[in-house]
Enzyme design. Structure first.
Site, mmCIF file in Angstrom:
data_model
loop_
_atom_site.group_PDB
_atom_site.id
_atom_site.type_symbol
_atom_site.label_atom_id
_atom_site.label_comp_id
_atom_site.label_asym_id
_atom_site.label_seq_id
_atom_site.Cartn_x
_atom_site.Cartn_y
_atom_site.Cartn_z
ATOM 1 N N LEU A 1 27.268 -52.996 6.922
ATOM 2 C CA LEU A 1 28.422 -53.870 6.718
ATOM 3 C C LEU A 1 28.501 -54.833 7.894
ATOM 4 C CD1 LEU A 1 30.880 -51.034 5.634
ATOM 5 C CD2 LEU A 1 29.770 -52.699 4.125
ATOM 6 N N SER A 2 29.335 -55.851 7.773
ATOM 7 C CA SER A 2 29.401 -56.813 8.883
ATOM 8 C C SER A 2 29.821 -56.138 10.177
ATOM 9 C CB SER A 2 30.343 -57.973 8.535
ATOM 10 O OG SER A 2 31.623 -57.499 8.191
ATOM 11 N N GLU A 3 30.754 -55.163 10.096
ATOM 12 C CA GLU A 3 31.118 -54.352 11.263
ATOM 13 C C GLU A 3 31.476 -52.939 10.839
ATOM 14 O OE1 GLU A 3 31.494 -58.311 13.209
ATOM 15 O OE2 GLU A 3 32.306 -57.560 11.326
ATOM 16 N N THR A 4 31.163 -51.998 11.728
ATOM 17 C CA THR A 4 31.657 -50.629 11.629
ATOM 18 C C THR A 4 32.391 -50.329 12.933
ATOM 19 O OG1 THR A 4 29.871 -49.921 10.161
ATOM 20 C CG2 THR A 4 31.015 -48.195 11.374
ATOM 21 N N HIS B 1 38.859 -57.902 10.893
ATOM 22 C CA HIS B 1 38.992 -57.128 9.655
ATOM 23 C C HIS B 1 38.740 -55.644 9.906
ATOM 24 C CE1 HIS B 1 34.560 -57.158 9.188
ATOM 25 N NE2 HIS B 1 34.732 -56.202 8.299
#
Length: 296
Positions: free
Chosen positions: A45-48, A75
């Site tokens: 994902l774009s960030e974890t 987000h």
């Protein structure tokens, strides 16, 4: 071999499969940064986000893209605090909590209404700087022409992460841009930003203030659907250039994610003092879509 519980949470939306998905690990004490990076790469994902003990705040939160740790993520912050709330890890007697991040110790407010619970994060104090790229280079990276850009000069803006913010004249041009991700990555590296945040003041939803996209191929994500720091930086730029009249404390709504089929809304509060943009708050709702145990 170890096991960690991971959740996937859609932020800046109340609808499943909308907004921006983030991975969340709320029990990250004892995990090395190397393991966190591997988990983030596996989540893809774009960030974890990873939550652990803090000596200076309520929680320490780290944010990893599939490729690298970043200082702050909007987000993923919303997703994290929505998860902590759902898991009963937020003191119900409090409404403001503090997260220790690499962008500083920042507050997150829990706002309860009859219909939903929202989470508003205060981002870092906005910073603005000129960029050593020409308008023609920036336009070409976006598959546009110089005539498609607003007259206001593109700038590097940070509310926790540096983005190159550029105004576009029309929604049609922004939504249908023929992007050169290799060029965007090269320019992002050259000027020290996470990526590009083009925006326009024309919107799909009439109650929204601006429309934006976020491109960060340098971090391994070509397009981030609904970017919190990107929307924060765009709002700061809009306020600094008087593209929308801001008086004192003003609420804006950013729309994003429509081009990739993940529509989301970002609630933003911009505060101006003595003609300067002082505070940017960004927030919204979030909904858990998946959870499971990952072995490492």
């Amino acid at each position: 071999m170890g096991t960690v519980n991971v959740k996937q949470v859609d932020a800046f939306t109340t609808e499943l499969f909308g907004g921006n998905p983030a991975g969340v690990v709320t029990e990250a004490n004892g995990l090395s940064d190397e393991v966190k990076q591997r988990i983030a790469r596996e989540m893809n994902l774009s960030e974890t986000a990873f939550v652990s003990h803090s000596n200076v705040a309520d929680f320490k939160v780290q944010f990893f893209t599939p490729n690298v740790e970043v200082a702050l993520c909007g987000h993923a912050t919303i997703a994290t605090f929505a998860t902590l709330y759902e898991e009963g890890k937020l003191d119900q007697a409090k409404s403001v909590f503090y997260q220790e991040t690499k962008a500083g110790v920042l507050p997150v407010e829990v706002i309860k209404t009859d219909s939903q619970v929202m989470f508003m994060m205060t981002q870092a104090v906005p910073q603005f700087t000129e960029v050593e790229l020409t308008r023609a280079e920036i336009a070409a990276g976006l598959g546009l022409t110089v005539e498609d850009l607003l007259e206001t000069q593109p700038m590097k803006v940070s509310t926790g992460l540096w983005w190159l913010v550029v105004g576009i004249k029309s929604l049609a041009k922004l939504s249908n841009a023929h992007l050169d991700f290799s060029a965007i990555a090269a320019m992002s590296k050259k000027c020290g930003v996470e990526g590009f945040v083009p925006f326009c003041l024309e919107t799909v939803q009439p109650d929204c203030s601006f429309h934006s996209r976020a491109f960060c191929p340098l971090d391994g994500i070509n397009e981030d659907p609904v970017c919190g720091t990107g929307n924060g930086s765009a709002a700061a730029y809009i306020a600094a250039h008087n593209l929308i009249v801001i008086s004192g404390e003003t609420a804006l709504t950013g729309e994003a994610g429509l081009e990739v089929g993940r529509p989301g809304r970002v609630n933003i509060i911009v505060s101006i003092q003595s003609g300067q943009v002082r505070t940017i708050k960004v927030g919204g709702a979030a909904i858990r879509i998946m959870e499971g145990a990952m072995q490492f």
